[in-house]
Design a protein around this motif. Structure first.
Motif, PDB file in Angstrom:
ATOM      1  N   UNK A  45      41.570   7.421 -16.688  1.00  0.00           N
ATOM      2  CA  UNK A  45      40.745   7.708 -15.516  1.00  0.00           C
ATOM      3  C   UNK A  45      40.529   6.486 -14.634  1.00  0.00           C
ATOM      4  N   UNK A  46      41.640   5.814 -14.353  1.00  0.00           N
ATOM      5  CA  UNK A  46      41.619   4.728 -13.383  1.00  0.00           C
ATOM      6  C   UNK A  46      40.776   3.527 -13.756  1.00  0.00           C
ATOM      7  N   UNK A  55      41.634   2.398 -22.981  1.00  0.00           N
ATOM      8  CA  UNK A  55      43.030   2.125 -22.677  1.00  0.00           C
ATOM      9  C   UNK A  55      43.928   2.893 -23.631  1.00  0.00           C
ATOM     10  N   UNK A  56      45.134   3.215 -23.168  1.00  0.00           N
ATOM     11  CA  UNK A  56      46.091   3.897 -24.037  1.00  0.00           C
ATOM     12  C   UNK A  56      47.350   3.047 -24.144  1.00  0.00           C
ATOM     13  N   UNK A  57      48.032   3.227 -25.261  1.00  0.00           N
ATOM     14  CA  UNK A  57      49.242   2.457 -25.557  1.00  0.00           C
ATOM     15  C   UNK A  57      50.471   3.307 -25.219  1.00  0.00           C
ATOM     16  N   UNK A  58      51.130   2.987 -24.122  1.00  0.00           N
ATOM     17  CA  UNK A  58      52.283   3.797 -23.704  1.00  0.00           C
ATOM     18  C   UNK A  58      53.507   3.582 -24.590  1.00  0.00           C
ATOM     19  N   UNK A  79      42.803   9.870 -13.191  1.00  0.00           N
ATOM     20  CA  UNK A  79      42.468   9.031 -12.045  1.00  0.00           C
ATOM     21  C   UNK A  79      40.970   9.155 -11.774  1.00  0.00           C
ATOM     22  N   UNK A  80      40.488   8.444 -10.794  1.00  0.00           N
ATOM     23  CA  UNK A  80      39.076   8.568 -10.443  1.00  0.00           C
ATOM     24  C   UNK A  80      38.841   8.082  -9.019  1.00  0.00           C
TER      25      UNK A  80
END
Length: 422
Positions: A45-46, A55-58, A79-80
């Protein structure tokens, strides 16, 4: 000789309203970073996710998932609409952001958004410099409104423009078929608060003033109700029916929005709009007595991946790839922008532009793009717009007849800091 692996990680975040191709930019970022041995984290979400350390680990996503991301609309990481103020007024939030970046050894920050996002990326670059933290901040362009300064066009616009032009042409065939005994006027509302680029794109649906849309209302021109109604009546008497395309942001001579939804303002201080098509339809019906239909496509304009422009899709991936390259070269406070070198044949390239020249500037329609009577586009506008909607972007369909879109795992990264109380 093997190339040395870059230090640190890259943080990518999406901002504001999404587009049909913003995930293509994300795919471009991730694929290029992987090719260069850089781990990519994405903020949920930005900028809010960055502040919350969500945070996410791509790297947990497969290559197939990232490839599929390039053909999926929406915003894969969320997003935000959240605006950071000046460094002075919002210093605690900026410093928190810097803490999160330090905690996860982020050396490259890519913020994918519009004018306000470019401003945020520029301010973060200034703060990192103040604290002597090695950080490359890159703004990545995105907006369906096409109102970013410096860049010739903006990823997201070409696909929304194609959807608009195709929808208006198809709807016009419907109106023409029914005009004898039913609908005489159709009103289509296009997004565009201060800039009429999407409304102008509708003009590609017709080749001459008698073809739909016969009337376009731009935010760059003051709305004159008497002149508008007179033009509608003139077109109906000549053609038998009339298609009107109105930008949501049209204002009267006093600067008041014709359609103010009364919903207050958003995080960016923007008035909530929407409803200009129903307003105009009511005026036409009451004043002229014609049967009228209207539509408010709203989110459909920016989510229509099934009819994305190939030009737009390729440019969306190109700016993502270039953003990574700029960051790894040590460039800072820049944005990869699209530079047109020729319209016929259409040729373009990507170049870096200083973020401060993009941030908080707004590109409206040039006067030479709007017809003298204010109700249509000129040949110059057509020459500019046509290449942007050309081509179809590949899309796989399943046996159910629907597009195959991907949903990422979005595996969270373990938090290292106390919860943010902001």
């Amino acid at each position: 000789m093997a190339r040395a692996k870059p230090e640190g990680t890259l943080l990518y975040a999406q901002s504001g309203g999404v587009t049909a191709v913003i995930n293509a930019t994300a795919a471009g970022v991730i694929a290029e970073a992987r090719a260069r041995g850089v781990k990519v984290l994405a903020a949920r979400n930005g900028i809010l996710g960055a502040l919350r350390e969500e945070l996410v680990d791509t790297s947990k996503e497969s290559a197939a998932a990232i490839a599929g991301l390039a053909s999926t609309p929406g915003g894969a990481f969320g997003s935000c609409r959240y605006k950071l103020k000046s460094l002075e007024d919002d210093r605690a939030r900026y410093e928190r952001l810097l803490e999160v970046l330090r905690a996860h050894d982020v050396r490259y920050f890519l913020y994918n958004g519009g004018n306000d996002s470019a401003d945020t990326a520029w301010k973060v670059s200034q703060l990192a410099k103040e604290f002597d933290y090695p950080l490359a901040c890159i703004g990545v362009p995105k907006t369906i409104d096409n109102d970013l300064a410096v860049t010739d066009t903006c990823p997201g616009f070409g696909s929304a423009a194609k959807y608009t032009a195709v929808s208006v042409r198809e709807a016009a065939l419907d109106v023409a078929a029914m005009a004898e005994t039913s609908t005489k006027v159709f009103v289509y509302e296009a997004m565009g608060r201060h800039a009429g680029w999407l409304a102008a794109a509708a003009g590609l649906a017709g080749k001459n003033p008698d073809e739909a849309p016969q009337i376009i209302l731009f935010p760059e021109r003051a709305y004159d109700e008497a002149a508008f109604l007179a033009q509608v009546e003139k077109v109906v008497k000549k053609v038998g029916w009339c298609v009107v395309v109105a930008s949501e942001g049209i204002r009267d001579k006093d600067g008041k929005f014709v359609a103010d939804a009364g919903g207050g303002t958003d995080a960016f201080g923007h008035t909530q709009l929407g409803g200009v098509s129903s307003y105009l339809a009511g005026k036409v019906k009451d004043a002229l007595g014609y049967k009228v239909h209207w539509t408010l496509p709203d989110y459909l304009q920016r989510s229509a991946r099934h009819i994305a422009s190939k030009t737009d899709w390729e440019q969306a991936q190109a700016v993502g790839k270039a953003a990574v390259q700029y960051a790894l070269k040590g460039q800072n406070a820049v944005m990869p922008v699209i530079v047109r070198s020729s319209s016929a044949p259409y040729r373009w390239k990507i170049e870096p532009a200083p973020l401060h020249k993009v941030a908080n500037h707004e590109k409206t329609m040039p006067a030479g793009f709007i017809r003298k009577d204010g109700f249509g586009i000129t040949a110059r506008a057509r020459e500019y717009l046509e290449p942007l909607i050309r081509g179809e972007a590949p899309l796989a369909y399943g046996r159910d007849g629907l597009p195959k879109y991907v949903t990422l795992k979005n595996t969270p990264v373990k938090k290292k800091l106390p919860a943010w109380e902001g």
